[in-house]
Design a protein around this motif. Structure first.
Motif, PDB file in Angstrom:
ATOM      1  N   UNK A 130       0.843  -1.199   0.000  1.00  0.00           N
ATOM      2  CA  UNK A 130       0.000   0.000   0.000  1.00  0.00           C
ATOM      3  C   UNK A 130       0.875   1.245   0.000  1.00  0.00           C
TER       4      UNK A 130
ATOM      5  N   UNK B 123       1.414   3.538   2.109  1.00  0.00           N
ATOM      6  CA  UNK B 123       2.228   3.780   3.294  1.00  0.00           C
ATOM      7  C   UNK B 123       3.510   2.948   3.272  1.00  0.00           C
TER       8      UNK B 123
ATOM      9  N   UNK C  20      -7.622   0.216  18.088  1.00  0.00           N
ATOM     10  CA  UNK C  20      -7.515   0.307  16.644  1.00  0.00           C
ATOM     11  C   UNK C  20      -6.114  -0.075  16.181  1.00  0.00           C
TER      12      UNK C  20
ATOM     13  N   UNK D 122      -3.190   3.306  -3.063  1.00  0.00           N
ATOM     14  CA  UNK D 122      -4.220   3.417  -2.037  1.00  0.00           C
ATOM     15  C   UNK D 122      -3.589   3.579  -0.666  1.00  0.00           C
ATOM     16  N   UNK D 123      -4.333   4.294   0.187  1.00  0.00           N
ATOM     17  CA  UNK D 123      -3.854   4.435   1.557  1.00  0.00           C
ATOM     18  C   UNK D 123      -4.364   3.277   2.376  1.00  0.00           C
ATOM     19  N   UNK D 124      -3.449   2.645   3.032  1.00  0.00           N
ATOM     20  CA  UNK D 124      -3.830   1.524   3.892  1.00  0.00           C
ATOM     21  C   UNK D 124      -4.715   2.019   5.016  1.00  0.00           C
ATOM     22  N   UNK D 125      -4.247   3.076   5.650  1.00  0.00           N
ATOM     23  CA  UNK D 125      -4.951   3.631   6.810  1.00  0.00           C
ATOM     24  C   UNK D 125      -6.403   3.907   6.486  1.00  0.00           C
ATOM     25  N   UNK D 126      -6.630   4.496   5.307  1.00  0.00           N
ATOM     26  CA  UNK D 126      -7.990   4.865   4.927  1.00  0.00           C
ATOM     27  C   UNK D 126      -8.879   3.629   4.820  1.00  0.00           C
TER      28      UNK D 126
ATOM     29  N   UNK E  94      -8.301   0.546   5.874  1.00  0.00           N
ATOM     30  CA  UNK E  94      -8.376  -0.171   7.137  1.00  0.00           C
ATOM     31  C   UNK E  94      -9.442   0.461   8.022  1.00  0.00           C
ATOM     32  N   UNK E  95      -9.452   1.792   8.025  1.00  0.00           N
ATOM     33  CA  UNK E  95     -10.429   2.491   8.864  1.00  0.00           C
ATOM     34  C   UNK E  95     -11.849   2.288   8.335  1.00  0.00           C
TER      35      UNK E  95
ATOM     36  N   UNK F 102      -6.252  -5.161   5.017  1.00  0.00           N
ATOM     37  CA  UNK F 102      -7.155  -4.067   5.388  1.00  0.00           C
ATOM     38  C   UNK F 102      -8.371  -4.574   6.155  1.00  0.00           C
TER      39      UNK F 102
END
Lengths: 151, 792
Positions: A70, A72, A132, B46-50, B52-53, B129
């Protein structure tokens, strides 16, 4: 969604760094473990943390996993969708954990001191964030006396 | 958790997120879009954080099921489209052209492998994710986690009937193609096989086990059934073996490179069952089979044969019996060769062709050295030794020193050697030949090696008592005639026999050595004793043999000893008996020899002759130039007829013709007469007139020997039975027979019927009693008739 815009903002600030570090995936695992990653809070604070330390959080570990690939993982900039004060406490916990992770059974771990440093007004928010992050932080917070469940 | 905290101080702020602004539809739409991006390999944007959230929020907002189902649908959709767009178009066309077919198969497998890899990568990314969902939702909802879901869906969407069948067919074709000797892309096949191995239908069964392996095994079985028949028909034995061996290697590498190691066992079992089990025997029996390979020392081929034979349970057995047969056949040839006495050399060569030349040379030296009579014995033993050497080498080099093979070989040697009823005699002759002084240009070490080998052959002989008899006879001759190569060699041989057969076996032979030493002392003492009184008329050297220990007749052949010799004998006898009271001396003139100076016209020679010959010669001393008839000589000496003829023959008919025979011929006749040969000349001063050698026993003598041995055996068996019964008191018939057989095995192999006869005799003599059940015997303590049985 306010969260969304925060992420967007972070994403943009992170962009220049992406270009600087594109050659990273070729690095070996050992080199990768000791390199630095940037954790950014939703309100614009950023923390440079050793990858090894950052990976004590399961979520960040997956986030940086080159297998997933990804954004990041490529940029090594992780947007943490929390306020700076929360991210800071998370980072403190990560450092605390990776510092005491491998100590012998005799040595005393100053868990109480650590927990006392948490300002009561952020406890609830921190608890959610810790959950989280898939670290054992929330376990630590919920069961501060059972040191075997520390990590 | 989405509401404000219910307790605590007002200072504590409620987390601001997860408020009512969360929208399931909106979040899912975003996530769905992004998952599609992931499925076209666009994760890096793609943003993982996005994401995943998104998933986190959905689970948090009790939308786990929506999320799960939605993801599942997306994956199914993606798999279906991949199947349709990428796999189905490359289904093989079913062409018969092997090359084209192979290409098509390979293309299909590559595609499947690609799709699989892509799918697994997608599932890894989705898993990342959806981690929160895996952690929180799947467990409570009791559904498989994302990774498992991925495998399940792949199994359901791709590994289904048309596609799966095509893949299995293609894998089989590729294997077939490789078996036919064409290169294939192993990694592609491996990729597909791995897919089969990764997919489970339940906990323990993979679809590899269910769908692919049975097909592979079935196909392999068909292939190798034909292959086995084809190889057997087309190839000679070495080629067959190497082909089969390489088939084994190929399959092994195949299994490990691109199939699963769990297939290894069943697949190799198929090879065993199709290539080896039905064909081994036929291959061994081929003209180019075992015998040929043994003949031509094909160690590699034989090693291969051995390797293959041990793979199947019946294989070693087949090989063993074939080896045994081969040895016995060769052994019989050696036996036959020795039987046809006249063709001494030619016969021996047959069994071992490649050694023929070496053997011939040896044979020749022997022909020169040894009298013709014992040649068959030497040839036979030499043949056996060569055969033994050869098979020992094969055993070491090719048969991996396998114990079972060894026991077959031993069995084979035993069986053919004991088919030759002269085996013991021959062996003793052979040893005699090697222990005799000055016959060979061989060093002690060489002789030692040969004798060592002889002992190994000796082990195969069942009737060791016969050997003992012959060996004693030969040993005594060597000792009496001073022909032993050395005392050490004799004792070395004796020690070997002792380790083989035990103390009893050599007891009497050792007695002979003791006698020899004591005799030397006695002779010296006598010489000293005589020289004190007067100058001795002639030197006397005496060997005193303990009666019983030496194989000499109790009553010596008679002979009228001339007074000149007789006086010396009496003098010694007086001397000896004065030192050893109560002993009895019996002279054995036929065993002695004498050194005499004989004056001929040309010069005087020092001649070594036997005592009998001396007695004959002394007759001529007084009758200068006159004829003595055979009858006159016989009367004057009183020597037994056969013996007399033998000595006359040595004096008149050999190389040294000291006597002239009238008329001249090779054989002595009753009507012949003899004169002293004054004109005899010989370049050397000293020579020895050997008595015409006793040949191998003729048939009468052998029968006689055998009868005597039979008698001895009876006594030994009876003694053994009594010994056993004395300690056991009661024994069943079978146990007794078995016990006696095993106790006597080191001497000979008693026939069960012989044992039975002995038992019956012992019952008659009331040593044993029959038990009530008619199957067992009891021991009767008796005080009489003891000495008759206590012989051995």
């Amino acid at each position: 969604m306010a969260d969304n815009s925060d992420v967007e903002m972070n994403h943009e600030t992170a962009e220049p760094v992406v270009n600087n570090s594109t050659e990273d995936p070729s690095e070996s695992n050992a080199a990768r473990a000791s390199d630095w990653v940037r954790l950014q809070s939703s309100d614009g604070f950023s923390y440079l943390v050793r990858r090894k330390v950052a990976q004590t959080s399961g979520t960040i570990r997956t986030m940086l996993d080159p297998l997933g690939g990804y954004a990041e993982a490529n940029s090594r900039i992780c947007a943490i969708n929390e306020r700076g004060i929360i991210v800071e406490k998370l980072v403190e916990y990560m450092s605390f954990k990776s510092h005491y992770e491998n100590v012998g059974p005799k040595e005393e771990i100053p868990v109480r001191d650590f927990l006392e440093r948490i300002p009561p007004e952020i406890v609830l928010e921190l608890l959610l964030a810790a959950d989280y992050q898939d670290s054992k932080f929330h376990t630590l917070m919920l069961h501060p006396l059972t040191t075997d469940k520390l990590w | 958790m989405t509401t404000a905290p219910r307790r605590g101080k007002p200072k504590i702020m409620a987390p601001k997120k997860h408020g009512p602004e969360f929208s399931v539809d909106k979040t899912w739409t975003e996530l769905k879009k992004n998952i599609r991006e992931i499925q076209i390999q666009n994760a890096s944007n793609l943003s993982f954080e996005e994401n995943h959230r998104f998933a986190y929020n959905m689970v948090l907002n009790k939308q786990g099921e929506t999320l799960y189902k939605g993801v599942k649908d997306l994956v199914v959709e993606n798999l279906d489209s991949m199947a349709k767009e990428r796999i189905e178009p490359v289904f093989p066309s079913g062409t018969t052209d092997a090359t084209v077919l192979s290409d098509e198969d390979s293309r299909l497998l590559r595609k499947v492998k690609d799709v699989w890899e892509e799918h697994t990568n997608n599932m890894i990314r989705l898993g990342q994710i959806l981690k929160y969902m895996d952690r929180v939702y799947t467990k409570t909802a009791n559904v498989p986690q994302t990774q498992e879901l991925g495998l399940e869906l792949f199994l359901k969407q791709i590994m289904k009937t048309p596609i799966k069948d095509h893949i299995v067919r293609s894998v089989l074709n590729q294997i077939r193609h490789e078996r036919d000797g064409c290169p294939i892309g192993r990694s592609t096949v491996k990729g597909c096989v791995d897919v089969f191995i990764s997919l489970h239908i339940d906990h323990s069964t993979t679809i590899y086990k269910r769908d692919l392996e049975p097909a592979i095994l079935k196909e392999s079985e068909e292939f190798y059934l034909n292959e086995g028949v084809r190889l057997l028909a087309e190839c000679d034995a070495p080629t067959f073996l190497s082909s089969v061996e390489s088939r084994f290697k190929d399959e092994d590498s195949r299994v490990h490179h691109y199939l699963s190691s769990q297939t290894s066992g069943p697949l190799l079992a198929i090879l065993d069952a199709t290539l080896l089990v039905p064909h081994l025997l036929k291959v061994i029996e081929k003209p180019s089979g075992l015998d040929f390979m043994i003949d031509s020392n094909k160690f590699d081929d034989l090693t291969r044969l051995m390797d293959l034979c041990v793979k199947v349970p019946s294989g070693l057995q087949i090989l063993r019996s074939a080896i045994k047969e081969s040895i016995v056949r060769r052994g019989k040839a050696i036996n036959d060769a020795s039987r046809s006495d006249d063709s001494t050399n030619a016969g021996g060569e047959k069994p071992v062709e490649e050694d023929g030349s070496a053997k011939k040379d040896k044979g020749k030296t022997k022909t020169r050295a040894a009298p013709a009579g014992i040649q068959p014995a030497l040839t036979w033993v030499f043949g056996v030794l060569t055969l033994k050497d050869k098979f020992d080498e094969l055993w070491r080099k090719s048969f991996k020193s396998n114990r079972e093979v060894e026991s077959s070989m031993i069995g084979a040697f035993q069986s053919f050697m004991n088919m030759n009823n002269k085996a013991s005699e021959f062996l003793s002759f052979f040893i005699d030949d090697h222990l005799k002084k000055g016959l060979k240009g061989k060093t002690d070490d060489e002789v030692e090696v040969v004798l060592e080998k002889t002992i190994t052959v000796f082990r195969f002989i069942a009737e060791k008592d016969i050997f003992e008899r012959y060996y004693k006879r030969h040993l005594s001759k060597r000792l009496l005639n001073g022909r032993s190569v050395s005392d050490d060699a004799e004792r070395g041989m004796l020690a070997k026999l002792k380790t083989e057969c035990g103390f009893q076996f050599t007891q009497k032979m050792e007695g002979m050595f003791i006698d020899m030493r004591v005799s030397a002392d006695t002779s010296r003492d006598y010489a000293n004793h005589i020289s004190q009184s007067k100058t001795p008329e002639l030197d006397l050297s005496v060997i005193i043999m303990t009666s019983g220990a030496w194989p000499v007749p109790q009553t010596p052949p008679v002979c009228i000893i001339p007074p000149r010799l007789g006086s010396v004998c009496e003098s010694f006898q007086r001397f000896y008996l004065s030192r050893h009271n109560g002993r009895r001396l019996t002279w054995q003139p036929h065993l002695g020899s004498a050194d005499v100076n004989i004056r001929f016209n040309a010069r005087t020679h020092e001649v070594n002759v036997s005592t009998f010959a001396l007695v004959i010669l002394l007759l001529f001393e007084d009758v200068e130039d006159d004829h003595l008839s055979y009858n006159h000589i016989r009367e004057a000496t009183n020597i037994e007829e056969g013996e007399l003829k033998r000595h006359l023959q040595s004096l008149a008919c050999t190389k040294f013709k000291i006597l002239r025979k009238h008329p001249q011929s090779r054989e002595i006749d009753d009507a012949d007469s003899f004169t002293f040969n004054q004109d005899f000349t010989y370049p050397g001063k000293k020579f020895k007139i050997a008595t015409v050698l006793s040949k191998l026993e003729n048939n009468d003598e052998r029968r006689d020997t055998m009868e005597r041995i039979e008698e001895e055996r009876k006594v030994i068996m009876e003694a053994c039975i009594v010994r056993v019964m004395k300690s056991r008191k009661n024994m069943s018939h079978n146990d007794l027979v078995h016990e006696v057989s095993s106790q006597l095995a080191s001497k000979f192999q008693p026939e069960p019927s012989g044992i039975k006869r002995c038992i019956e005799r012992l019952i008659d003599q009331e040593y044993l009693s029959r038990g009530d059940d008619r199957k067992s015997y009891g021991y009767i303590v008796s005080l009489f008739y003891w000495s008759g049985v206590q012989v051995q």
